[in-house]
Design a protein around this motif. Structure first.
Motif, PDB file in Angstrom:
ATOM      1  N   ASN A 488       0.847  -1.197   0.000  1.00  0.00           N
ATOM      2  CA  ASN A 488       0.000   0.000   0.000  1.00  0.00           C
ATOM      3  C   ASN A 488       0.880   1.243   0.000  1.00  0.00           C
ATOM      4  N   ARG A 489       0.501   2.231  -0.812  1.00  0.00           N
ATOM      5  CA  ARG A 489       1.204   3.509  -0.853  1.00  0.00           C
ATOM      6  C   ARG A 489       0.200   4.620  -0.627  1.00  0.00           C
ATOM      7  N   LEU A 490       0.345   5.327   0.509  1.00  0.00           N
ATOM      8  CA  LEU A 490      -0.552   6.414   0.866  1.00  0.00           C
ATOM      9  C   LEU A 490       0.136   7.731   0.552  1.00  0.00           C
ATOM     10  N   GLU A 491      -0.196   8.331  -0.588  1.00  0.00           N
ATOM     11  CA  GLU A 491       0.437   9.570  -1.026  1.00  0.00           C
ATOM     12  C   GLU A 491      -0.217  10.773  -0.340  1.00  0.00           C
ATOM     13  N   GLY A 492       0.624  11.750   0.019  1.00  0.00           N
ATOM     14  CA  GLY A 492       0.127  12.917   0.726  1.00  0.00           C
ATOM     15  C   GLY A 492      -0.297  12.632   2.151  1.00  0.00           C
ATOM     16  N   ALA A 493       0.280  11.596   2.753  1.00  0.00           N
ATOM     17  CA  ALA A 493      -0.102  11.209   4.112  1.00  0.00           C
ATOM     18  C   ALA A 493       0.098  12.379   5.083  1.00  0.00           C
ATOM     19  N   ILE A 494      -0.881  12.594   5.941  1.00  0.00           N
ATOM     20  CA  ILE A 494      -0.817  13.692   6.910  1.00  0.00           C
ATOM     21  C   ILE A 494      -0.110  13.191   8.158  1.00  0.00           C
ATOM     22  N   ALA A 495       0.995  13.838   8.504  1.00  0.00           N
ATOM     23  CA  ALA A 495       1.808  13.445   9.651  1.00  0.00           C
ATOM     24  C   ALA A 495       2.019  14.645  10.567  1.00  0.00           C
ATOM     25  N   ASN A 496       2.277  14.365  11.840  1.00  0.00           N
ATOM     26  CA  ASN A 496       2.654  15.405  12.789  1.00  0.00           C
ATOM     27  C   ASN A 496       4.168  15.574  12.709  1.00  0.00           C
ATOM     28  N   VAL A 497       4.623  16.599  12.018  1.00  0.00           N
ATOM     29  CA  VAL A 497       6.028  16.781  11.668  1.00  0.00           C
ATOM     30  C   VAL A 497       6.687  17.768  12.632  1.00  0.00           C
ATOM     31  N   THR A 498       7.815  17.363  13.207  1.00  0.00           N
ATOM     32  CA  THR A 498       8.556  18.240  14.104  1.00  0.00           C
ATOM     33  C   THR A 498       9.171  19.390  13.317  1.00  0.00           C
ATOM     34  N   ILE A 499       8.893  20.639  13.749  1.00  0.00           N
ATOM     35  CA  ILE A 499       9.444  21.816  13.059  1.00  0.00           C
ATOM     36  C   ILE A 499      10.323  22.648  13.989  1.00  0.00           C
ATOM     37  N   ALA A 500      10.285  22.371  15.287  1.00  0.00           N
ATOM     38  CA  ALA A 500      11.131  23.050  16.271  1.00  0.00           C
ATOM     39  C   ALA A 500      11.047  22.240  17.553  1.00  0.00           C
ATOM     40  N   THR A 501      11.844  22.610  18.548  1.00  0.00           N
ATOM     41  CA  THR A 501      11.824  21.905  19.819  1.00  0.00           C
ATOM     42  C   THR A 501      10.428  21.969  20.436  1.00  0.00           C
ATOM     43  N   ASN A 502       9.847  20.791  20.664  1.00  0.00           N
ATOM     44  CA  ASN A 502       8.511  20.660  21.266  1.00  0.00           C
ATOM     45  C   ASN A 502       7.399  21.299  20.438  1.00  0.00           C
ATOM     46  N   ILE A 503       7.632  21.484  19.148  1.00  0.00           N
ATOM     47  CA  ILE A 503       6.597  22.019  18.255  1.00  0.00           C
ATOM     48  C   ILE A 503       6.498  21.133  17.020  1.00  0.00           C
ATOM     49  N   ARG A 504       5.292  20.687  16.736  1.00  0.00           N
ATOM     50  CA  ARG A 504       5.019  19.926  15.525  1.00  0.00           C
ATOM     51  C   ARG A 504       3.902  20.607  14.751  1.00  0.00           C
ATOM     52  N   GLN A 505       3.827  20.276  13.469  1.00  0.00           N
ATOM     53  CA  GLN A 505       2.758  20.792  12.620  1.00  0.00           C
ATOM     54  C   GLN A 505       2.255  19.657  11.743  1.00  0.00           C
ATOM     55  N   ARG A 506       0.961  19.652  11.522  1.00  0.00           N
ATOM     56  CA  ARG A 506       0.400  18.674  10.594  1.00  0.00           C
ATOM     57  C   ARG A 506       0.788  19.059   9.169  1.00  0.00           C
ATOM     58  N   ARG A 507       1.415  18.098   8.472  1.00  0.00           N
ATOM     59  CA  ARG A 507       1.848  18.342   7.105  1.00  0.00           C
ATOM     60  C   ARG A 507       1.619  17.101   6.250  1.00  0.00           C
TER      61      ARG A 507
END
Length: 653
Positions: A488-507
Motif C-alpha cells: 500500500n502507498r498512501l500519497e500525501g499522508a498527513i503526519a505530525n512533523v517536528t518543526i522546532a523543539t517541542n513544536i510539531r505541525q500537521r503536514r
C-alpha cells in the motif's frame, strides 16, 4: 474469526431472511480478504470493549495503545496496516452503513459501542472505498446491529471490578407487530488507575477516572414480505480525567438513522442519518498544575445518506449502483489562561467539509471464478474555514478566512477469487482511495505536554494505491488458514512533523509506503476453538523538501509486528473459559524516532459458570500478569496503559 472467503459465500438455496439484516453480501467480497468477528467473541472479551476485541485482528490499531477508558477521545482514530502517524481515522468504520467517525475530529466514540447491541464485525484491511464512500484508505470496519435471532426478550449484565469499577448493561427486545423493537442501556464508571509512573508523580497527579452512559433504540418494521424499515437512535455521554486533577474531557452524541431494505428483484438499500456531537477538553500545566487551555465547546454535525440499487442482471452477476453523500461542520471554542487564572485569549475556528459520490460495482461468477470490479467518482469540498482570535475583552487580534476548495476524485477497485478446490481459494485485488483532512487537522492545534501540535489549513488530500494477494485454505474440517501479502502507498499522508523543539505541525509528506504479510487462523475441535492473527508491516515514510528529515523513517505509532490468539472452551451446559494473548511490537512515539514505546505482551482470561437456566456468573481478568504497557513517551514523560484489572459479574438471559 472465520475467514469469509469460504465461509461467507451465498448458498445455492434461498437465503433465510432474518429481521434486521442488511442485504446479502455480494460473492466478490472475499476477494478483499475480510475477517469476521462473531457475536460470541464480541460479548466474551475480558474488557467488555469493542476496541479491544478489534485488536484480535492483527494490524488494527488506535493512535495510542490505551483504550477508551484511559485515553483522550480525540486520540481514538483507527487505522490498519501500520498506516498510522496521527490520530485521525484512516479506516472507514460504519454501523449499519452509517459512518461513526466524529464530523470534526475523525475519532471513533468507542464508549458508545456496546457489544451486546452488535451481531458481528467485518474488517477489510485495504480494499479501497468501493461502495462505502470516501475515507477507507486503510480499510473498512463494518459493524452490524443485533438482529431478531440475536436478541432475547430481555437480557442484562452487571460487573464489579478493580479500582471500584462498575459496568452494567440491559436490553428489552419485544416483538411488535411483525417486527421488533430493542431498547438498551449501558453504564460504566471507575476510579481508574494512575497513567503516570510513580517516579513522575506530582502534587496534581490523579487516577484516570471515567464515567459514561448510553441509551440506544433500534426498531425493525416489515412493510411487506420483501421490505423492511430499520430505525436506530443513540444518546451518549462520556467524561474522563487524565493524568492531572482538572484535566477533564467530555463527549456527547445524539445520533439517528433510518434505513429501507428491499430484497426483491430490484434490491434496494436506502439510508439517511444525522449526528450531533460535542467535545470539551481542559489542559492543565505540567509545571504550575493550573488550567492553561479550556477547549470548552466543539459542536459538530454530520448529515448524510446512501441509495444503492441491485438490478436483476442474471444469476451470474450482482450489480450495485448508487449514490452517497456526507456533510460535516464543526466549530472550536477555546480560552487560553495565564498563570494568574485570568483569560488571555479567546479563539474560535472551524469550517465545513463534504463528499458526494456515484458508484458502480459488479461481481461476476464464472464457475469457480468470481470477478469483482467497481469505480467511484466523488465531488469533495472544504469550505467556510476560519480562525479567529481575540483578547479577553473581545478585541479581535486575528481574523483569517481560508479560501474554499473543491475537487473531483475518481477511485476504483478490482479483485478475483478462484476456488481451486473445496479446500483452497486464491484471491488477488487492487484498489485506490482517498481521504479528506478533518476539520481538526485543518484548524485545531492541541497540546500534550510538552509538545504543541499546530493545525494546517493548507493540508491536501491523502490518496491510496494498493495491491494484495493471498489464499484461504481449509486443510481439515473446522480448520481455516488465510494468508495475505500486501503493498500500500498512501500519497500525501498527513503526519505530525517536528518543526522546532517541542513544536510539531500537521503536514502532507510525500507518502507512507506499507508492505507486509497478514496471517489468520481459525480452528475448532469439539468444545475447543483457537483463533489467531499475525501481521508484519514494513511501513516507511517517503519525504522530501521541508520534511526530508523523515525520509526512510517508520511512521509514528506504527509497530512492525502485531499478533493475537484466543483459545476457548465451552460445553453444552454453558461452562466455558478462554484466554487471549496479544502482542504489539516496538513502535515510536514521534516522527523523528527519538522516543520508543517498547513491545508489550498481555494475557486476558474469562471464566463462565452457569448457575441456572438463565443466569451465568462470569469472572474476567485483563492484563493478568500486569505487563507494563507504555502508551506515550514524550522525551521521557510517560503514560501507561491498563494494568491488571479483575472483574466479577453476572449475566442474565
Amino acid at each position: 474469526m472465520p475467514l469469509p472467503a469460504l465461509a461467507q459465500q451465498q448458498p445455492d438455496t434461498p437465503d433465510i431472511v432474518v429481521l434486521g439484516d442488511p442485504l446479502p453480501l455480494p460473492p466478490g467480497v472475499p476477494a478483499y480478504g475480510a475477517v469476521t468477528i462473531e457475536r460470541e467473541r464480541l460479548t466474551g472479551d475480558a474488557s467488555g470493549r469493542v476496541e479491544n476485541v478489534l485488536s484480535d485482528v492483527a494490524g488494527f490499531q488506535q493512535f495510542r495503545r490505551s483504550d477508551s477508558r484511559s485515553s483522550n477521545p480525540s486520540a481514538q482514530g483507527v487505522t490498519l496496516r501500520a498506516l498510522g502517524g496521527n490520530a485521525s481515522s484512516r479506516a472507514l468504520m460504519i454501523l449499519d452503513g452509517v459512518p461513526l467517525a466524529d464530523p470534526f475530529f475523525g475519532y471513533i466514540p468507542f464508549n458508545a459501542l456496546a457489544p451486546d447491541r452488535l451481531s458481528s464485525i467485518r474488517v477489510t484491511r485495504g480494499g479501497g472505498s468501493g461502495a462505502f464512500g470516501a475515507g477507507a484508505v486503510a480499510g473498512t470496519i463494518e459493524l452490524a446491529s443485533a438482529t431478531r435471532r440475536d436478541l432475547p426478550l430481555a437480557s442484562g449484565e452487571a460487573f464489579y471490578g478493580s479500582n471500584n469499577a462498575v459496568q452494567a448493561a440491559a436490553s428489552v427486545s419485544p416483538d411488535v407487530g411483525g417486527g421488533f423493537v430493542s431498547v438498551s442501556g449501558r453504564f460504566e464508571r471507575g476510579d481508574g488507575f494512575y497513567t503516570t509512573p510513580a517516579s513522575q508523580f506530582t502534587a496534581a497527579t490523579v487516577r484516570a477516572r471515567y464515567r459514561d452512559w448510553s441509551v440506544g433504540m433500534r426498531a425493525v418494521v416489515p412493510v411487506d414480505a420483501q421490505t423492511e424499515i430499520q430505525a436506530r437512535g443513540l444518546l451518549y455521554r462520556d467524561n474522563r480525567t487524565l493524568r492531572f486533577a482538572g484535566a477533564n474531557s467530555s463527549t456527547e452524541a445524539e445520533d439517528a438513522s433510518i434505513r429501507l431494505i428491499h430484497r426483491g428483484d430490484w434490491a434496494i438499500d436506502a439510508l439517511a442519518y444525522v449526528q450531533a456531537r460535542n467535545f470539551t477538553n481542559r489542559v492543565i500545566s505540567a509545571t504550575s498544575f493550573k488550567l492553561t487551555l479550556d477547549q470548552r465547546n466543539t459542536p459538530a454535525t454530520g448529515v448524510g445518506g446512501k441509495i444503492e440499487l441491485r438490478p436483476p442482471v442474471g444469476p451470474d452477476h450482482v450489480l450495485r449502483l448508487g449514490v452517497d453523500a456526507r456533510f460535516g461542520d464543526g466549530t472550536l471554542y477555546e480560552d487560553a489562561y495565564a498563570a494568574s487564572g485570568a483569560v488571555t485569549t479567546r479563539r474560535t475556528a472551524g469550517g465545513n467539509t463534504s463528499t458526494a459520490g456515484l458508484f458502480v460495482e459488479d461481481d461476476w461468477t464464472i464457475g469457480r471464478l468470481v470477478l469483482t470490479a467497481g469505480v467511484r467518482g466523488d465531488k469533495w469540498t472544504i469550505t467556510d474555514g476560519f480562525f479567529k482570535e481575540a483578547t479577553a475583552a473581545g478585541a479581535v487580534t486575528t481574523n483569517t478566512r481560508f479560501a474554499d476548495r473543491d475537487g473531483f476524485e475518481a477511485t476504483g477497485r478490482a479483485g478475483a477469487l478462484f476456488h481451486a478446490s473445496d479446500a483452497i481459494a486464491l484471491r488477488v485485488a487492487g484498489y485506490t482511495g482517498f481521504r479528506l483532512p478533518t476539520l481538526n487537522e485543518l484548524y485545531r492545534p492541541f497540546v500534550v505536554f510538552p509538545i504543541t501540535t499546530q493545525a494546517n489549513a493548507a493540508l491536501g488530500l491523502e490518496r491510496l494505491r494498493g495491491v494484495e494477494g493471498g489464499f484461504d485454505l481449509t486443510p481439515l474440517p473446522g480448520v481455516k488458514l488465510g494468508v495475505t501479502g500486501f503493498y500500500n502507498r498512501l500519497e500525501g499522508a498527513i503526519a505530525n512533523v517536528t518543526i522546532a523543539t517541542n513544536i510539531r505541525q500537521r503536514r502532507n509528506v510525500d507518502a507512507i509506503v506499507a508492505k507486509g504479510v497478514e496471517v489468520t487462523l481459525h480452528a475448532t475441535h469439539g468444545q475447543f476453538s483457537l483463533d489467531g492473527s499475525y501481521a508484519f508491516s514494513d511501513s516507511r515514510v517517503s519525504a522530501s523538501g521541508t520534511s526530508a528529515q523523515l525520509d526512510g523513517f517508520i511512521p509514528a505509532q506504527s509497530p512492525r509486528h502485531t499478533g493475537s490468539a484466543t483459545f476457548a472452551w465451552e460445553n453444552r451446559q454453558g461452562f466455558g473459559a478462554s484466554a487471549t494473548v496479544r502482542y504489539v511490537g516496538k513502535q515510536y512515539e514521534d516522527d523523528l524516532q527519538t522516543d520508543v514505546l517498547p513491545a508489550a505482551t498481555t494475557l486476558d482470561s474469562v471464566i463462565k459458570v452457569p448457575v441456572g437456566r438463565h443466569v451465568t456468573v462470569i469472572g474476567r481478568a485483563e492484563n493478568l500478569f500486569d505487563e507494563t504497557v507504555i502508551t506515550r513517551n514524550a522525551a521521557g514523560s510517560i503514560d501507561l496503559g491498563t494494568p491488571r484489572t479483575l472483574w466479577i459479574g453476572v449475566r442474565l438471559k
